[in-house]
Design a protein around this motif. Structure first.
Motif, PDB file in Angstrom:
ATOM      1  N   SER A   2       0.859  -1.175   0.000  1.00 33.22           N
ATOM      2  CA  SER A   2       0.000   0.000   0.000  1.00 33.22           C
ATOM      3  C   SER A   2       0.897   1.227   0.000  1.00 33.22           C
ATOM      4  CB  SER A   2      -0.890   0.029   1.235  1.00 33.22           C
ATOM      5  OG  SER A   2      -0.100   0.191   2.372  1.00 33.22           O
ATOM      6  N   GLY A   3       0.299   2.344  -0.131  1.00 30.30           N
ATOM      7  CA  GLY A   3       1.026   3.590  -0.029  1.00 30.30           C
ATOM      8  C   GLY A   3       2.088   3.765  -1.102  1.00 30.30           C
ATOM      9  N   ALA A   4       1.887   3.128  -2.240  1.00 31.77           N
ATOM     10  CA  ALA A   4       2.877   3.270  -3.315  1.00 31.77           C
ATOM     11  C   ALA A   4       2.947   4.723  -3.763  1.00 31.77           C
ATOM     12  CB  ALA A   4       2.486   2.373  -4.481  1.00 31.77           C
ATOM     13  N   GLY A  30      -6.162  -4.501   6.544  1.00 34.02           N
ATOM     14  CA  GLY A  30      -5.872  -4.137   7.926  1.00 34.02           C
ATOM     15  C   GLY A  30      -5.424  -2.701   8.125  1.00 34.02           C
ATOM     16  N   ARG A  31      -5.219  -1.974   7.047  1.00 37.85           N
ATOM     17  CA  ARG A  31      -4.768  -0.592   7.180  1.00 37.85           C
ATOM     18  C   ARG A  31      -5.914   0.370   6.817  1.00 37.85           C
ATOM     19  NH1 ARG A  31       0.185   2.284   3.827  1.00 37.85           N
ATOM     20  NH2 ARG A  31      -0.584   4.372   4.263  1.00 37.85           N
ATOM     21  N   THR A  32      -6.097   1.403   7.617  1.00 41.68           N
ATOM     22  CA  THR A  32      -7.212   2.323   7.367  1.00 41.68           C
ATOM     23  C   THR A  32      -6.742   3.572   6.624  1.00 41.68           C
ATOM     24  OG1 THR A  32      -8.383   1.518   9.317  1.00 41.68           O
ATOM     25  CG2 THR A  32      -9.043   3.662   8.478  1.00 41.68           C
ATOM     26  N   HIS A  33      -7.469   3.919   5.579  1.00 43.63           N
ATOM     27  CA  HIS A  33      -7.180   5.109   4.778  1.00 43.63           C
ATOM     28  C   HIS A  33      -8.359   6.060   4.883  1.00 43.63           C
ATOM     29  CE1 HIS A  33      -3.956   2.965   2.509  1.00 43.63           C
ATOM     30  NE2 HIS A  33      -4.745   1.928   2.724  1.00 43.63           N
ATOM     31  N   GLU A  34      -8.079   7.341   4.969  1.00 41.97           N
ATOM     32  CA  GLU A  34      -9.146   8.336   4.882  1.00 41.97           C
ATOM     33  C   GLU A  34      -8.965   9.086   3.582  1.00 41.97           C
ATOM     34  OE1 GLU A  34      -9.454  10.796   8.329  1.00 41.97           O
ATOM     35  OE2 GLU A  34     -10.358   9.185   9.514  1.00 41.97           O
ATOM     36  N   VAL A  35      -9.962   8.983   2.729  1.00 39.56           N
ATOM     37  CA  VAL A  35      -9.863   9.628   1.416  1.00 39.56           C
ATOM     38  C   VAL A  35     -11.158  10.358   1.093  1.00 39.56           C
ATOM     39  CG1 VAL A  35      -8.105   8.337   0.161  1.00 39.56           C
ATOM     40  CG2 VAL A  35     -10.341   7.311   0.508  1.00 39.56           C
ATOM     41  N   ALA A  89     -16.362  -1.818   6.175  1.00 41.82           N
ATOM     42  CA  ALA A  89     -16.128  -3.241   5.890  1.00 41.82           C
ATOM     43  C   ALA A  89     -14.628  -3.531   5.898  1.00 41.82           C
ATOM     44  CB  ALA A  89     -16.715  -3.598   4.523  1.00 41.82           C
ATOM     45  N   ALA A  90     -14.294  -4.780   6.171  1.00 45.17           N
ATOM     46  CA  ALA A  90     -12.901  -5.212   6.033  1.00 45.17           C
ATOM     47  C   ALA A  90     -12.685  -5.593   4.576  1.00 45.17           C
ATOM     48  CB  ALA A  90     -12.628  -6.398   6.941  1.00 45.17           C
ATOM     49  N   ILE A  91     -11.804  -4.840   3.903  1.00 45.04           N
ATOM     50  CA  ILE A  91     -11.526  -5.087   2.489  1.00 45.04           C
ATOM     51  C   ILE A  91     -10.198  -5.840   2.402  1.00 45.04           C
ATOM     52  CG2 ILE A  91     -11.080  -4.019   0.247  1.00 45.04           C
ATOM     53  CD1 ILE A  91     -12.555  -1.464   1.565  1.00 45.04           C
ATOM     54  N   THR A  92     -10.211  -6.968   1.706  1.00 45.24           N
ATOM     55  CA  THR A  92      -8.967  -7.727   1.548  1.00 45.24           C
ATOM     56  C   THR A  92      -8.667  -7.890   0.069  1.00 45.24           C
ATOM     57  OG1 THR A  92      -9.535  -8.971   3.545  1.00 45.24           O
ATOM     58  CG2 THR A  92      -7.740  -9.848   2.187  1.00 45.24           C
ATOM     59  N   THR A  93      -7.434  -7.542  -0.323  1.00 45.18           N
ATOM     60  CA  THR A  93      -7.000  -7.774  -1.696  1.00 45.18           C
ATOM     61  C   THR A  93      -6.028  -8.948  -1.681  1.00 45.18           C
ATOM     62  OG1 THR A  93      -4.979  -6.428  -1.758  1.00 45.18           O
ATOM     63  CG2 THR A  93      -7.089  -5.259  -2.002  1.00 45.18           C
ATOM     64  N   ASN A  94      -5.654  -9.409  -2.860  1.00 46.09           N
ATOM     65  CA  ASN A  94      -4.700 -10.510  -2.961  1.00 46.09           C
ATOM     66  C   ASN A  94      -3.430 -10.205  -2.170  1.00 46.09           C
ATOM     67  OD1 ASN A  94      -3.411 -12.905  -4.262  1.00 46.09           O
ATOM     68  ND2 ASN A  94      -2.152 -11.305  -5.169  1.00 46.09           N
ATOM     69  N   ALA A  95      -2.960  -8.955  -2.256  1.00 48.41           N
ATOM     70  CA  ALA A  95      -1.727  -8.579  -1.559  1.00 48.41           C
ATOM     71  C   ALA A  95      -1.884  -8.635  -0.051  1.00 48.41           C
ATOM     72  CB  ALA A  95      -1.297  -7.172  -1.998  1.00 48.41           C
ATOM     73  N   GLY A  96      -3.134  -8.605   0.416  1.00 48.33           N
ATOM     74  CA  GLY A  96      -3.369  -8.704   1.847  1.00 48.33           C
ATOM     75  C   GLY A  96      -3.264 -10.125   2.379  1.00 48.33           C
TER      76      GLY A  96
END
Lengths: 185, 291
Positions: A2-4, A30-35, A89-96
């Motif tokens: 994340s955070g690329a 598991g990481r929270t972003h505010e956008v 919601a808990a969002i999970t991507t492949n990288a997670g």
């Protein structure tokens, strides 16, 4: 991941010209972003703009599964979810699920079974497999094929992908032999 | 491609939702979004403001009482597939939901959305028609129930008034002697839109007589429809191989299909006959012929 630093703009739309939107809190791997996002921004677009480029943009119609993510453990097409709807919601991507250094057994099985060619469908396939194996640790071949039926691969004949899921299931069962639920329904 | 801009209202209760709709009846309700968002992106549908029903927990439940099964409008196709009461009282709906789009779509798409969006190819519609389902509509003016057979008015047109929300689907409990069968033809085995679909249900009494028959068709007319003439062929002549063939012919005659990317009108009419015949022959095998 994340955070690329690189933020590919999927929409090509100037963010300043869009409606202002509101601040949305997205919890990804598991990481929270505010956008700040307008209402019409899809979860797919929001995730890629945050750097989660393992979520692929395929058809944007819910046909191909390349944009699959887990939303509270359920596999969905992120092109058909609005970012606002994913708040909380808990969002999970492949990288997670794992990294190159510490891959998830499903990811490892995809590599070992030769289930990856161009790789575009792979993140979605892995997540569809994760959703299946979480509910059914010992699926039949028909159940595996059913579980990945919303994920299109244009390289392979699906054989190696099915084999990868079967292999992953076997390895996960061996890793957790005491865990109940290994029985077929 | 980005979606056209819209506002999104996200009420947390049904009360708030129908109040919002009363204040701005032009709002487009969004349930699972698996059809609406695709059509908005393709500019086939326009909407200034969407009313998101996704945060209204009270619309999600599936309940059973002494006379009916009630499926909340926001129950997903996946919820329906997992529910034991649906399996017991509406196995026909379960059969259709198994072939509904893909697992990913089934986790978002809802029963209420599938009906209210009123696609001619809505896969939940034929089984629910054959199950004598009734939809419940709510607005600030009150509640009313509409038989599903009266609900569909045309392509993307229903009896729902702009200030009403479809909140639930009522299905009578299954009676003893009920048999059902479903057939769907898509262009691939999974993740496909129906070229034609057929839902059939009969009630056979102890003497083997066909007390009631329902035959409903999808994707072969502007609306999902029941075919009364074909149903009558079964109640009149019984659940036999010959009656099945007659009913299938009558069902095909009642269609008014179109040519589209998935098939021609003539093809749809022919496969309707075949699908109805196959579904009814399954019923004959299961318990017809004066058992």
């Amino acid at each position: 991941m994340s955070g690329a630093n690189v933020k590919p703009t999927l929409t090509g739309e100037s963010r300043s010209s869009a409606r202002p939107g509101r601040i949305v809190r997205l919890t990804v791997n598991g990481r929270t972003h505010e956008v700040t996002l307008p209402a019409h921004r899809t979860l797919l677009e929001a995730l890629r703009d945050l750097g989660y480029v393992d979520v692929k943009n395929g058809c944007e119609k819910g046909d191909c599964g390349a944009c699959a993510v887990l939303l509270d453990g359920k596999v969905v097409n992120s092109c058909l979810v609005l970012a606002w709807q994913a708040e909380g919601a808990a969002i999970t991507t492949n990288a997670g699920l794992g990294t190159v250094d510490r891959p998830h057994p499903i990811q490892e099985a995809f590599a070992d079974a030769g289930a990856v060619q161009c790789g575009y469908c792979t993140p979605g396939m892995v997540l569809a497999a994760k959703a299946l194996l979480d509910e059914n640790p010992n699926p039949s071949e028909a159940e595996i094929r059913e579980a990945i039926s919303g994920n299109l691969c244009r390289c392979t004949g699906y054989g190696q992908i099915v084999e990868a899921v079967r292999l992953a299931a076997q390895r996960l069962r061996e890793k957790a032999p005491t865990k109940q639920g290994g029985e077929k329904r | 491609m980005t979606l056209p801009a819209f506002e999104l209202v996200q009420p947390r209760s049904l009360r708030d939702a129908i109040d919002a709709l009363a204040a701005a009846p032009g709002m487009e309700p969004i349930a699972g979004g698996t059809s609406l968002l695709v059509d908005l992106r393709g500019a086939r549908v326009k909407a200034e403001t969407l009313l998101d029903l996704g945060r209204i927990d009270e619309l999600r439940g599936i309940t059973i009482d002494s006379h009916e099964l009630v499926i909340g409008a926001m129950a997903t196709i996946a919820d329906v597939l997992k529910n034991p009461a649906v399996a017991e009282h509406a196995p026909l709906l379960v059969e259709a939901c198994r072939l509904f789009a893909s697992p990913l779509v089934r986790n978002r798409a809802t029963i209420g959305g599938n009906l209210a969006y009123a696609s001619p190819a809505a896969d939940a519609a034929p089984p629910l028609l054959a199950l004598d389902a009734v939809v419940e509509l709510r607005s600030v003016r009150g509640r009313r129930q509409v038989a599903l057979a009266e609900f569909f008015k045309g392509v993307r047109k229903t009896a729902r008034k702009p200030d009403e929300l479809l909140v639930g689907i009522h299905i009578p409990r299954a009676v003893p002697g009920t048999l059902s069968a479903y057939r769907k033809l898509g262009l691939r085995k999974a993740d496909s839109i129906s070229v034609a679909s057929v839902a059939t249900r009969v009630v056979v009494d102890m003497a083997g007589r066909c007390q009631a028959a329902r035959i409903a068709l999808g994707a072969v007319a502007p609306v999902p429809l029941r075919v009364a003439k074909a149903e009558a062929a079964l109640t009149r002549h019984g659940l036999t191989v010959e009656a099945a063939a007659d009913a299938a012919k009558l069902a095909a005659e009642a269609t008014s299909p179109i040519d589209d990317v998935r098939g021609t009108a003539a093809y749809r009419r022919r496969v309707t006959e075949t699908l109805v015949k196959r579904a009814l022959l399954e019923l004959v095998e299961k318990g017809g012929d004066g058992r």
